[in-house]
Design a protein around this motif. Structure first.
Motif, mmCIF file in Angstrom:
data_model
loop_
_atom_site.group_PDB
_atom_site.id
_atom_site.type_symbol
_atom_site.label_atom_id
_atom_site.label_comp_id
_atom_site.label_asym_id
_atom_site.label_seq_id
_atom_site.Cartn_x
_atom_site.Cartn_y
_atom_site.Cartn_z
ATOM 1 N N ASP A 250 -60.952 -68.255 -26.399
ATOM 2 C CA ASP A 250 -59.929 -67.216 -26.491
ATOM 3 C C ASP A 250 -58.652 -67.787 -25.893
ATOM 4 O O ASP A 250 -58.652 -68.240 -24.735
ATOM 5 C CB ASP A 250 -60.322 -65.961 -25.703
ATOM 6 N N PHE A 251 -57.560 -67.771 -26.655
ATOM 7 C CA PHE A 251 -56.263 -68.201 -26.159
ATOM 8 C C PHE A 251 -55.240 -67.105 -26.430
ATOM 9 O O PHE A 251 -55.322 -66.415 -27.458
ATOM 10 C CB PHE A 251 -55.817 -69.506 -26.834
ATOM 11 N N PHE A 252 -54.270 -66.942 -25.509
ATOM 12 C CA PHE A 252 -53.311 -65.858 -25.679
ATOM 13 C C PHE A 252 -51.921 -66.283 -25.228
ATOM 14 O O PHE A 252 -51.742 -67.199 -24.415
ATOM 15 C CB PHE A 252 -53.741 -64.629 -24.869
ATOM 16 N N VAL A 253 -50.916 -65.591 -25.757
ATOM 17 C CA VAL A 253 -49.537 -65.632 -25.259
ATOM 18 C C VAL A 253 -49.046 -64.191 -25.247
ATOM 19 O O VAL A 253 -49.431 -63.384 -26.100
ATOM 20 C CB VAL A 253 -48.616 -66.501 -26.137
ATOM 21 N N GLY A 254 -48.213 -63.846 -24.267
ATOM 22 C CA GLY A 254 -47.751 -62.469 -24.186
ATOM 23 C C GLY A 254 -46.758 -62.270 -23.060
ATOM 24 O O GLY A 254 -46.292 -63.231 -22.428
ATOM 25 N N ASN A 255 -46.438 -61.007 -22.808
ATOM 26 C CA ASN A 255 -45.526 -60.673 -21.717
ATOM 27 C C ASN A 255 -46.184 -60.967 -20.377
ATOM 28 O O ASN A 255 -47.349 -60.631 -20.170
ATOM 29 C CB ASN A 255 -45.149 -59.191 -21.759
ATOM 30 N N GLY A 256 -45.420 -61.561 -19.459
ATOM 31 C CA GLY A 256 -45.911 -61.718 -18.109
ATOM 32 C C GLY A 256 -45.883 -60.379 -17.374
ATOM 33 O O GLY A 256 -45.286 -59.404 -17.838
ATOM 34 N N SER A 257 -46.552 -60.310 -16.226
ATOM 35 C CA SER A 257 -46.599 -59.086 -15.433
ATOM 36 C C SER A 257 -45.464 -59.053 -14.417
ATOM 37 O O SER A 257 -44.740 -60.036 -14.221
ATOM 38 C CB SER A 257 -47.941 -58.981 -14.713
ATOM 39 N N ARG A 258 -45.314 -57.923 -13.763
ATOM 40 C CA ARG A 258 -44.390 -57.786 -12.649
ATOM 41 C C ARG A 258 -45.061 -56.934 -11.579
ATOM 42 O O ARG A 258 -46.059 -56.261 -11.838
ATOM 43 C CB ARG A 258 -43.079 -57.146 -13.087
ATOM 44 N N ILE A 259 -44.521 -56.954 -10.354
ATOM 45 C CA ILE A 259 -45.049 -56.158 -9.250
ATOM 46 C C ILE A 259 -44.027 -55.087 -8.901
ATOM 47 O O ILE A 259 -42.854 -55.401 -8.634
ATOM 48 C CB ILE A 259 -45.336 -57.047 -8.020
ATOM 49 N N ILE A 260 -44.467 -53.830 -8.929
ATOM 50 C CA ILE A 260 -43.566 -52.705 -8.674
ATOM 51 C C ILE A 260 -44.264 -51.701 -7.761
ATOM 52 O O ILE A 260 -45.497 -51.729 -7.625
ATOM 53 C CB ILE A 260 -43.155 -52.003 -9.986
ATOM 54 N N PRO A 261 -43.522 -50.792 -7.120
ATOM 55 C CA PRO A 261 -44.153 -49.747 -6.318
ATOM 56 C C PRO A 261 -45.061 -48.886 -7.197
ATOM 57 O O PRO A 261 -44.691 -48.497 -8.309
ATOM 58 C CB PRO A 261 -42.966 -48.933 -5.787
ATOM 59 N N ALA A 262 -46.279 -48.612 -6.716
ATOM 60 C CA ALA A 262 -47.230 -47.809 -7.480
ATOM 61 C C ALA A 262 -46.667 -46.413 -7.681
ATOM 62 O O ALA A 262 -46.109 -45.805 -6.769
ATOM 63 C CB ALA A 262 -48.574 -47.749 -6.756
ATOM 64 N N SER A 263 -46.809 -45.891 -8.882
ATOM 65 C CA SER A 263 -46.319 -44.553 -9.198
ATOM 66 C C SER A 263 -47.358 -43.853 -10.047
ATOM 67 O O SER A 263 -47.657 -44.284 -11.152
ATOM 68 C CB SER A 263 -44.990 -44.633 -9.949
ATOM 69 N N ASP A 264 -47.919 -42.764 -9.524
ATOM 70 C CA ASP A 264 -48.931 -42.024 -10.272
ATOM 71 C C ASP A 264 -48.764 -40.515 -10.089
ATOM 72 O O ASP A 264 -49.711 -39.766 -10.127
ATOM 73 C CB ASP A 264 -50.339 -42.445 -9.836
ATOM 74 N N GLY A 265 -47.537 -40.066 -9.878
ATOM 75 C CA GLY A 265 -47.308 -38.644 -9.679
ATOM 76 C C GLY A 265 -47.565 -38.192 -8.255
ATOM 77 O O GLY A 265 -47.578 -36.994 -7.978
ATOM 78 N N ASN A 266 -47.724 -39.124 -7.334
ATOM 79 C CA ASN A 266 -47.995 -38.760 -5.945
ATOM 80 C C ASN A 266 -46.791 -38.056 -5.327
ATOM 81 O O ASN A 266 -45.670 -38.518 -5.423
ATOM 82 C CB ASN A 266 -48.323 -40.028 -5.139
ATOM 83 N N ASN A 267 -47.032 -36.906 -4.710
ATOM 84 C CA ASN A 267 -45.970 -36.199 -4.009
ATOM 85 C C ASN A 267 -46.448 -35.749 -2.632
ATOM 86 O O ASN A 267 -45.952 -34.775 -2.084
ATOM 87 C CB ASN A 267 -45.495 -34.990 -4.824
ATOM 88 N N LEU A 268 -47.428 -36.472 -2.104
ATOM 89 C CA LEU A 268 -48.009 -36.090 -0.821
ATOM 90 C C LEU A 268 -47.499 -36.960 0.321
ATOM 91 O O LEU A 268 -47.965 -36.836 1.446
ATOM 92 C CB LEU A 268 -49.546 -36.194 -0.894
#
Length: 457
Positions: A250-268
């Protein structure tokens, strides 16, 4: 491509309902005809036994009158039979049309359970860090077949975060074209091809022996430190060699990742930390990710392989300001043993990451590694005890791991028992112990005991 994907709630087939209604009317009409026929026989017998001049109590209902009713009923019956044939034929044609064009079977998985965590760790982005009943996920997948060569895989996952927020994600969306066994082209969002676990086991907990994946190869939003998803193009294939052996790639090419602040609707007000994000609508830094895996399987029993990937990963704060940039480089190996009732899987990852940009202008190379091994044995296709050990030595001066909320050095031991009490359901009992190393704080040690019901449909 995402416009090709939709989820439709299909109502019951009206043709089937119409057919059932007409068949019911046919049955009622046949009962009426039988009653009328019996009445004719009764009247004929009465006319034979009545003496001349004797009053006939049934004279007001003659056989001729009953015969006329019977004839009318038979005509009605004939019309009903034709209607039933027409509706049934139409329904059959529509069913065939739907199955050939619109009919896509829906399959999926459900996971729910209970967990006991006596001493919750004080760590951000720690999955399953609470005691109580837990709804793990509901996962749907579709595999429409457009012919002998054009294929598709779509996977939609619903799950609750640690903060109790319901989230959904299009985990996989792939369109593929098969030229032959050796050449298969896939485009879309796919699981990044490395190791055995990320390639073979997806979001349905039922298909893997244990409750969870090894932590460092967990999905991005569950504490993983590897880019488990990629949007791009992948080529894969397999070939038989030496009789019963198999070579796969299996070989692939694609968009690289990035690191960002986690966001999942948290308001606590709970600190979630940073996590990997797979850049679904374009590469943020224009640096393409590439990599893959190759493996050799000996006589359908033992698989040995190598894997690797490379990409530039940038870290951003909540205002989308770039904080650092790292060239992620990984090489490693993996194995899979399937022999009689034994199964064992192990993976090794070696990181050699280069600082490209940092807050202090750092520019260096950092070495880290991570590995796990799991072994299990199945008794009578029902009971499967298993054990796993995980360990990751992650350099905290490496901007890549230091930026991730779960990019810490740790060890974990897992013991579990899987009970397949039904061909479509399994109950898993699992306990684990984790030791996480901290640099500026005391180390975290915690135990978990869990039970989880996994169902497929």
């Amino acid at each position: 491509m995402t416009q090709l994907f939709s989820v439709s709630a299909l109502a019951a087939d009206p043709g089937q309902d119409r057919t059932a209604e007409l068949e019911k009317k046919l049955e009622q009409s046949l009962q009426q005809i039988q009653a009328l026929s019996a009445r004719i026989t009764q009247l004929e017998n009465a006319s034979k036994t009545t003496s001349p001049g004797q009053a006939n109590p049934t004279a007001n209902v003659t056989p001729t009158a009953v015969q006329e009713k019977l004839s009318a009923q038979e005509q009605r019956l004939e019309k009903l039979e034709k209607s039933v044939e027409q509706v049934a034929s139409s329904a059959a044609d529509q069913s065939s049309n739907d199955s050939n064009i619109l009919g896509v079977p829906v399959h999926g998985f459900i996971a729910l359970g209970y967990g006991h965590l006596p001493n919750p760790p004080n760590l951000p982005n720690t999955v399953n860090s609470k005691s109580g009943f837990q709804m793990a996920n509901v996962d749907f997948y579709f595999a429409p077949n457009f012919g002998d060569q054009l294929k598709a895989i779509m996977e939609l996952n619903l799950e609750y975060t640690e903060q109790g927020v319901l989230t959904y994600d299009l985990e996989r969306f792939e369109i593929g074209y098969t030229f032959n066994d050796l050449v298969n082209i896939w485009a879309g969002r796919f699981h990044t091809p490395y190791g055995e676990w990320n390639t073979a086991f997806h979001h349905g907990h039922f298909i893997q022996t244990s409750i969870d994946r090894p932590r460092f190869v967990a999905f991005e939003d569950q504490g993983g430190v590897m880019p488990s998803h990629t949007i791009g193009v992948m080529e894969s294939g397999t070939a038989r060699v030496n009789g019963g052996d198999r070579v796969s790639y299996d070989f692939f090419v694609g968009n690289g990742s990035r690191i960002i602040p986690a966001s999942d609707g948290n308001n606590l007000g709970i600190a979630l930390g940073n996590q990997l994000e797979f850049n679904p609508v374009g590469d943020d830094n224009g640096n393409t990710a590439y990599g893959g895996r190759v493996s050799y399987q000996f006589n359908n029993t033992f698989t040995l392989g190598a894997h690797g990937l490379s990409e530039v990963v940038d870290t951003y704060d909540g205002n989308n300001v770039r904080l650092n940039s790292t060239k992620l480089n990984m090489l490693g190996a993996f194995y899979l043993l399937e022999w009689n009732d034994w199964e064992s899987i192990g993976e090794y990852y070696r990181f050699k990451n280069d600082d490209k940009f940092g807050a202090n202008g750092t520019n260096g190379t950092h070495n880290s590694w991570a590995a796990f091994a799991q072994v299990s044995y199945t008794f009578g296709n029902i009971w499967t005890p298993y054990a796993r050990i995980e360990k990751a030595e992650l350099d905290q001066t490496d901007n890549y791991f230091a930026s991730l909320a779960s990019g810490r050095t740790y060890t974990r031991q897992v013991l579990g028992l899987r009970w397949d009490f039904n061909k479509a359901a399994a109950l898993k009992f699992e306990t684990d112990r984790t030791h996480e190393l901290e640099i500026a704080a005391p180390d975290e040690k915690y135990n978990r005991t869990r039970v989880q019901l996994d169902v497929k449909f």
